[in-house]
Design an enzyme around this catalytic site. Structure first.
Site, PDB file in Angstrom:
ATOM      1  N   ARG A 128       0.803  -1.242   0.000  1.00  0.00           N
ATOM      2  CA  ARG A 128       0.000   0.000   0.000  1.00  0.00           C
ATOM      3  C   ARG A 128       0.831   1.286   0.000  1.00  0.00           C
ATOM      4  NH1 ARG A 128      -2.672  -3.172   3.514  1.00  0.00           N
ATOM      5  NH2 ARG A 128      -4.503  -4.190   2.616  1.00  0.00           N
ATOM      6  N   LYS A 150       2.936  11.552 -11.104  1.00  0.00           N
ATOM      7  CA  LYS A 150       2.138  10.588 -11.882  1.00  0.00           C
ATOM      8  C   LYS A 150       2.973   9.334 -12.114  1.00  0.00           C
ATOM      9  CE  LYS A 150      -0.846  13.507 -14.721  1.00  0.00           C
ATOM     10  NZ  LYS A 150      -1.184  13.858 -16.104  1.00  0.00           N
ATOM     11  N   GLU A 192      10.183  19.589 -24.638  1.00  0.00           N
ATOM     12  CA  GLU A 192       9.355  19.859 -23.443  1.00  0.00           C
ATOM     13  C   GLU A 192       9.853  21.131 -22.733  1.00  0.00           C
ATOM     14  OE1 GLU A 192       6.626  18.103 -22.708  1.00  0.00           O
ATOM     15  OE2 GLU A 192       6.915  16.144 -23.667  1.00  0.00           O
ATOM     16  N   LYS A 234       6.785  23.558 -13.918  1.00  0.00           N
ATOM     17  CA  LYS A 234       5.911  22.391 -13.741  1.00  0.00           C
ATOM     18  C   LYS A 234       5.469  22.275 -12.278  1.00  0.00           C
ATOM     19  CE  LYS A 234       4.781  17.656 -14.632  1.00  0.00           C
ATOM     20  NZ  LYS A 234       5.008  16.374 -15.250  1.00  0.00           N
ATOM     21  N   GLU A 244      -5.185  17.170 -11.266  1.00  0.00           N
ATOM     22  CA  GLU A 244      -5.562  17.445 -12.651  1.00  0.00           C
ATOM     23  C   GLU A 244      -7.053  17.721 -12.831  1.00  0.00           C
ATOM     24  OE1 GLU A 244      -3.747  14.778 -15.409  1.00  0.00           O
ATOM     25  OE2 GLU A 244      -3.844  16.288 -16.996  1.00  0.00           O
ATOM     26  N   ARG A 248      -3.835  22.107 -14.772  1.00  0.00           N
ATOM     27  CA  ARG A 248      -2.682  21.259 -15.114  1.00  0.00           C
ATOM     28  C   ARG A 248      -2.706  20.851 -16.585  1.00  0.00           C
ATOM     29  NH1 ARG A 248      -0.214  16.472 -11.239  1.00  0.00           N
ATOM     30  NH2 ARG A 248       1.330  15.685 -12.701  1.00  0.00           N
ATOM     31  N   ASN A 252      -0.278  20.065 -21.340  1.00  0.00           N
ATOM     32  CA  ASN A 252      -0.511  19.240 -22.529  1.00  0.00           C
ATOM     33  C   ASN A 252      -0.469  20.045 -23.824  1.00  0.00           C
ATOM     34  OD1 ASN A 252      -0.831  16.464 -22.109  1.00  0.00           O
ATOM     35  ND2 ASN A 252      -2.631  16.920 -20.862  1.00  0.00           N
ATOM     36  N   HIS A 255       0.080  18.437 -27.147  1.00  0.00           N
ATOM     37  CA  HIS A 255       0.036  16.987 -26.927  1.00  0.00           C
ATOM     38  C   HIS A 255      -1.155  16.303 -27.592  1.00  0.00           C
ATOM     39  CE1 HIS A 255       3.413  17.642 -24.369  1.00  0.00           C
ATOM     40  NE2 HIS A 255       3.420  16.405 -23.894  1.00  0.00           N
ATOM     41  N   HIS A 259      -0.112  13.331 -29.624  1.00  0.00           N
ATOM     42  CA  HIS A 259      -0.579  11.968 -29.339  1.00  0.00           C
ATOM     43  C   HIS A 259      -1.243  11.355 -30.570  1.00  0.00           C
ATOM     44  CE1 HIS A 259      -0.716  12.857 -24.736  1.00  0.00           C
ATOM     45  NE2 HIS A 259       0.459  12.394 -25.114  1.00  0.00           N
ATOM     46  N   HIS A 272       8.538  10.473 -28.297  1.00  0.00           N
ATOM     47  CA  HIS A 272       7.468  11.371 -27.846  1.00  0.00           C
ATOM     48  C   HIS A 272       7.743  12.850 -28.166  1.00  0.00           C
ATOM     49  CE1 HIS A 272       4.347  12.983 -25.221  1.00  0.00           C
ATOM     50  NE2 HIS A 272       5.274  13.666 -24.568  1.00  0.00           N
TER      51      HIS A 272
END
Ligand SMILES: NC(=O)c1ccc[n+]([C@@H]2O[C@H](COP(=O)([O-])OP(=O)(O)OC[C@H]3O[C@@H](n4cnc5c(N)ncnc54)[C@H](O)[C@@H]3O)[C@@H](O)[C@H]2O)c1
Ligand SMILES: [Zn+2]
Length: 371
Positions: A128, A150, A192, A234, A244, A248, A252, A255, A259, A272
Site C-alpha cells: 500500500r 504521476k 518539453e 511544472k 488534474e 494542469r 498538454n 500533446h 498523441h 514522444h
C-alpha cells in the site's frame, strides 16, 4: 528576467515542489548524485534500485557509491517502453517479495521516464505504498516525468491507463548523466523545455533562443538552469492542481496533436518529444488563427525546433482524417467536445473548446501533405 550565466555558477540547485506534507525537493546539477543529502530521505536501511540494462551499465556504480551505509538490491529490466506494463510491474513486485522487503524499504527509480513511471507505480502499490526516490537520467524525465507524482503503466488498450499518484521523497537530476543520452532523446527532452517557455514564460523562451547552441553542446551551467526553470514551472502548475482538475491540462500544449501522431505511428519510429514538436507547431498555428500569436513568433518556434533537429511537419502519409479520428481519443474530450490547449498570448496558455471547428480543420489541412 532570465540571466546570462558565468562558469563560476557550476553548482547544484534545488527546486521545491510544494504539496503540503508531501512536499519534496528536486536537486539539479552536475554530480547532483554526490551532492544530494540522500540519507535524510531514507527511513530504513534497505534500498531497491530499479533500472534498465543500459542505465545500469552506465550509472549503477555511481549510485551505489552514494548509498554506502545501506543494503542495496537491484532489479535490472530490459530497455524500452514494453516493460511499462502490468508484467513489468509484476517483475518488480515479485523481486521485492522474494527479497522479503518490508514497508521500510526505499525504492530508487534510476533511469528515464519509463523506469520512473513503472518503478514509481510499484512503490505506490507495494504494501500500500513505500518510500521512493527518483534519479532521472533523461532530459525528458528530469524536466517532466520525474516531477508531479504521476506513476503508472500502459495497457494493451491504452497508454498510461493504469496508475496512481505517488510523490517521491526527493528527485536527484544529475546533468552529467545527459552526456551519454542519444542525440534524438536529448532533442526530445528539449521540446518539453521549449513548451514551458511557450505556456508560462516568454522570457524563458527568449533565453532558450539565445542559449540554444550552448544547450545543444551540453553546457552544464545552461542545462542546470534550463532544467531548474522547467521544474519550477511544472512544480508551480502541479502545486495548484495536483489531481488534474483543470489548470494542469496546459502542460498538454501540443500533446493532443502529438498523441494523434504517436497513435498513427503506433508508438514506433518517432520518440514522444518529436511528435510534441510537430504538435506544438500545430497548436501554435491554431493560436495564430485565433489572434493570440503573431506569424513572427510562429516562425521563431519553427526555427528553434529545426535547430534542435526536431521534426516540424507530421509524417508524410498522415491525413486530416487520421488526425480527426485519433484526436477524439484525447482525455480532454468532454461530452463529445474536444478541448485544446492554445496560447492566449506568448507565455500564457489556456484550455478551450472555443477555437472554432473550421480553424482546427484549417490547421490540419495546412499541415497534412496526404489527403
Ligand atoms: N509521469 C509523467 O508525468 C510522465 C510525463 C511525461 C512522460 N512520461 C513517460 O515517460 C516515458 C518516456 O520517458 P523517456 O523519454 O525518458 O524514455 P525512456 O525512459 O525510454 O528513455 C529513453 C532511452 O534512453 C535510455 N537512457 C536513459 N538514460 C540514459 C542515459 N543517461 N544515457 C544513455 N541512455 C539513457 C533509455 O534506456 C532509453 O533507451 C513514457 O513512457 C511516457 O509516458 C511520464
Ligand atoms: Zn510530453
Amino acid at each position: 528576467m532570465h540571466k546570462s550565466l558565468s562558469s563560476s555558477e557550476s553548482k547544484c540547485c534545488r527546486v521545491c515542489v510544494s504539496l503540503g506534507i508531501r512536499s519534496y525537493s528536486i536537486i539539479i546539477g552536475p554530480n547532483a548524485m554526490e551532492e544530494a543529502v540522500i540519507a535524510d530521505h531514507i527511513f530504513g536501511h534497505r534500498l531497491m534500485v530499479v533500472t534498465n540494462e543500459i542505465v545500469e551499465r552506465l550509472y549503477f556504480e555511481t549510485v551505489v557509491q552514494n548509498f554506502k551505509d545501506f543494503q542495496v538490491d537491484k532489479i535490472v529490466l530490459p530497455d524500452g517502453e514494453n516493460i511499462k506494463t502490468l508484467e513489468g510491474l509484476n517483475v518488480i513486485l515479485s523481486a521485492l517479495l522474494k527479497g522479503r522487503h518490508d514497508r521500510t524499504t526505499t525504492l530508487v527509480a534510476l533511469g528515464g521516464g519509463v523506469i520512473g513511471d513503472v518503478a514509481g507505480f510499484a512503490a505506490a502499490v507495494y504494501q500500500r505504498g513505500i518510500n521512493f526516490l527518483q534519479v532521472p537520467t533523461t532530459l525528458l524525465a528530469q524536466v517532466d516525468s520525474a516531477v508531479g507524482g504521476k506513476t503508472g503503466v500502459n495497457h494493451a488498450l491504452g497508454k498510461n491507463m493504469i496508475g496512481a499518484s505517488h510523490q517521491p521523497s526527493i528527485v536527484i537530476s544529475d546533468t552529467m548523466t545527459l552526456k551519454t543520452l542519444p542525440k534524438r532523446e536529448f532533442a526530445a527532452g528539449l521540446s518539453e523545455v521549449i513548451k514551458y517557455g511557450l505556456i508560462a514564460d516568454k522570457c524563458f523562451f527568449d533565453w532558450i533562443e539565445d542559449n540554444l547552441d550552448g544547450l545543444l553542446s551540453h553546457d552544464s551551467n545552461l542545462l542546470t538552469y534550463a532544467i531548474r526553470v522547467s521544474c519550477q514551472i511544472k512544480a508551480s502548475i502541479v502545486s495548484q492542481d495536483e489531481t488534474e482538475q483543470g489548470h494542469r491540462a496546459i502542460l498538454n500544449f501540443g500533446h493532443t496533436f502529438g498523441h494523434a501522431i504517436e497513435t498513427f505511428l503506433q508508438y514506433r519510429d518517432w520518440v514522444h518529444g518529436e511528435a510534441i514538436s510537430v504538435g506544438m507547431l500545430m497548436a501554435m498555428r491554431l493560436s495564430v488563427l485565433l489572434g493570440g500569436i503573431s506569424e513572427t513568433d510562429f516562425e521563431r518556434l519553427k526555427v528553434m525546433l529545426k535547430r534542435c533537429g526536431l521534426p516540424t511537419s507530421p509524417p508524410r502519409l498522415m491525413t486530416v482524417q487520421d488526425f480527426n479520428l485519433n484526436m477524439m481519443r484525447d482525455k480532454k474530450v468532454m461530452g463529445g467536445q474536444l478541448r485544446l490547449v492554445i496560447l492566449e498570448t506568448f507565455g500564457l496558455a489556456t484550455v478551450t473548446a472555443e477555437y472554432g471547428a473550421s480553424n482546427l480543420q484549417k490547421v490540419l489541412t495546412i499541415n497534412c501533405v496526404a489527403q
